[in-house]
Design an enzyme around this catalytic site. Structure first.
Site, PDB file in Angstrom:
ATOM      1  N   GLY A  15      28.112  -8.051 -10.797  1.00  0.00           N
ATOM      2  CA  GLY A  15      29.033  -8.845 -11.604  1.00  0.00           C
ATOM      3  C   GLY A  15      28.923 -10.342 -11.377  1.00  0.00           C
ATOM      4  O   GLY A  15      28.427 -10.811 -10.353  1.00  0.00           O
ATOM      5  N   ARG A  19      36.471 -15.070 -12.189  1.00  0.00           N
ATOM      6  CA  ARG A  19      37.655 -15.718 -11.598  1.00  0.00           C
ATOM      7  C   ARG A  19      37.295 -16.659 -10.452  1.00  0.00           C
ATOM      8  O   ARG A  19      38.116 -17.456 -10.024  1.00  0.00           O
ATOM      9  CB  ARG A  19      38.643 -14.655 -11.123  1.00  0.00           C
ATOM     10  CG  ARG A  19      39.492 -14.077 -12.248  1.00  0.00           C
ATOM     11  CD  ARG A  19      40.422 -12.994 -11.755  1.00  0.00           C
ATOM     12  NE  ARG A  19      39.732 -11.721 -11.567  1.00  0.00           N
ATOM     13  CZ  ARG A  19      40.301 -10.637 -11.065  1.00  0.00           C
ATOM     14  NH1 ARG A  19      41.567 -10.671 -10.683  1.00  0.00           N
ATOM     15  NH2 ARG A  19      39.611  -9.517 -10.942  1.00  0.00           N
TER      16      ARG A  19
END
Length: 469
Positions: A15, A19
């Protein structure tokens, strides 16, 4: 499933980690000097997995570059969720149908090998198709909520949760133990019918639960539940790791005067009876011997320090500091610096790519670059090596027993011979013969050096005493 079932570990590290608000893949962010993903890999090793696979995707080449040799990268070309990541890993495990598949998120650097072992043990003893590691948190924000009912475990991602489900404090930590044959069968049934349009690995739990039961295992140490999704969580996890590292050093005989202001990375080695004073930062492959005093306010990276050394208010980068060497305050040791036993580098000095011989002193306000300083030499205050002519760098040779007066300039390439002496303010652009005193700008040899005269007088006195005796 027998207790000896082979274990295959899969680390999910594909990933981006949006954030984190970073140009770097999340698992590449370091904690105490080590990439996040490598802590997770280390935690799997005591389980002696039959195979260790890391699913990479975003910035795959950069992630692969930090992986240890025993970790096999598996490429997830497009990131379609954790379910797709496990599907890719299973493809790399073609031909393996028996055993346990241990799936661990790469963003949980605090997870311990003890917890992973307990998770696998719970899975094996229960004889189920899937086991999920869960934790009950005061603030479950950002994590999937866990609902367990009669052998069926459901994970509801926060973005898909109802208001009542968001009140649940039991959360999924992204660690699973699967019966390998069950996860192979279930993974193909995943769909992307959710708000993110991804394949959630958590969706297989309901399928497996209905077929061969799924259970949870509650985390015992809440510290390990600190997953990293943003910079604030990164700092919180690093603080826990930093304290663990300090505690380990202290238990092995190192004194840390102020743990709150001391930062030691995971790769640093320190010998017993060494004292680390407040404000010190030790990084990289730094290795410190026994009975040293480091600090206060000292920053060492990839620096080797021998036994009994003192380094205070100073910076080291790729330097070697020998036994009983004294450095500082306020000195900078750059790459290639080697300080032999008993040497001294005093206040406000910089040393770069140079060797300073045993017992030699560079007491204060000096720059020594690209130089070889012999044993027992003394460089007076303000002595500098002018090693760069605007195009090339040259070396300076200062032999054993040399004494330079204050503000001596050594214009490389130049050699100052054994027991030579330079007067204050000398500009030395030609070799100084051994045992000579050189003065001036440019410096010229005018007579025998004081130290050579003393040595000669000592020899003559000894010879006279022997004759009279």
């Amino acid at each position: 499933m027998s207790e000896s079932s082979p274990i295959f570990a899969v680390i999910l590290a594909a990933g981006k980690g949006t954030r984190m608000k970073s140009n770097r893949a999340k698992v590449l962010h370091t904690l105490c000097g080590v990439p996040m993903v490598n802590y997770v890999i280390d935690a799997t090793r005591p389980l002696v997995p039959e195979g260790l696979f890391v699913v990479v995707g975003h910035q795959a080449e950069l992630v692969e570059a930090v992986l240890p040799e025993d970790a096999k990268p598996v490429l997830q070309e497009e990131q379609h969720g954790t379910g797709d990541a496990v599907r890719v890993a299973l493809a790399a495990l073609e031909g393996e149908d028996e055993g346990i598949l241990l799936v661990v998120n790469g963003d949980g650097p605090l997870i311990s090998d003890k917890t992973l072992g307990e998770l696998v043990e719970r899975h094996s003893s229960a004889g189920v198709g899937a086991t999920v590691l869960v934790a009950e948190l005061e603030d479950p924000s950002g994590l999937g909520r866990v609902v367990e009912d009669a052998g069926v475990v459901r994970i509801v991602e926060e973005r898909d949760a109802t208001e009542s489900q968001r009140q649940v404090r039991l959360v999924n930590l992204g660690l699973y133990a699967f019966k390998l044959s069950e996860i192979r069968s279930a993974i193909g049934g995943l769909t992307s019918e959710n708000k993110s349009g991804e394949l959630y690995l958590t969706d297989v739990l309901e399928t497996i639960g209905r077929r061969s039961r799924a259970v949870t295992y509650k985390l015992k140490n809440p510290e390990e539940a600190n997953l990293v999704n943003d910079r604030s969580q990164l700092a919180r996890a690093e603080e826990i790791l930093r304290r663990r590292i300090l505690d380990t050093h202290m238990r092995h005989g190192v004194t840390v005067r102020d743990p709150a202001s001391t930062h030691i990375e995971a790769t640093v080695e320190i010998g017993r009876d060494t004292v680390i004073l407040p404000g010190s930062l030790l990084r990289g492959q730094t290795s410190i011997g026994t009975d040293c005093v480091i600090g206060p306010s000292t920053d060492l990276q990839d620096t080797l320090v021998g036994n009994g050394a003192l380094v205070e208010h100073s910076v080291g980068r790729g330097a070697e500091i020998g036994d009983r060497v004294s450095v500082g305050p306020y000195s900078f040791l750059r790459a290639g610096t080697v300080l032999e036993p008993g040497a001294k580098i005093g206040a406000y000095c910089e040393v770069k790519n140079s060797r300073v011989g045993a017992g030699s002193k560079v007491p204060h306000l000096s720059y020594v670059g690209d130089a070889e300083i012999g044993a027992g030499a003394n460089l007076g205050a303000g002595t500098i090596t002018a090693n760069y002519d605007g195009e090339k760098k040259y070396r300076t040779m200062v032999k054993d027993g040399v004494f330079t007066g204050v503000n001596t300039n050594l214009i490389a390439p130049v050699t100052v011979g054994e027991d030579a002496y330079t007067g204050a303010g000398s500009v030395v652009n030609k070799d100084v013969p051994a045992g000579k005193l050189a003065v001036g700008a440019p410096a010229r040899a005018i007579r025998e050096s004081p130290q050579r005269r003393r040595k000669r007088a000592g020899r003559d006195g000894s010879a006279k005493n022997e004759t009279e005796g």
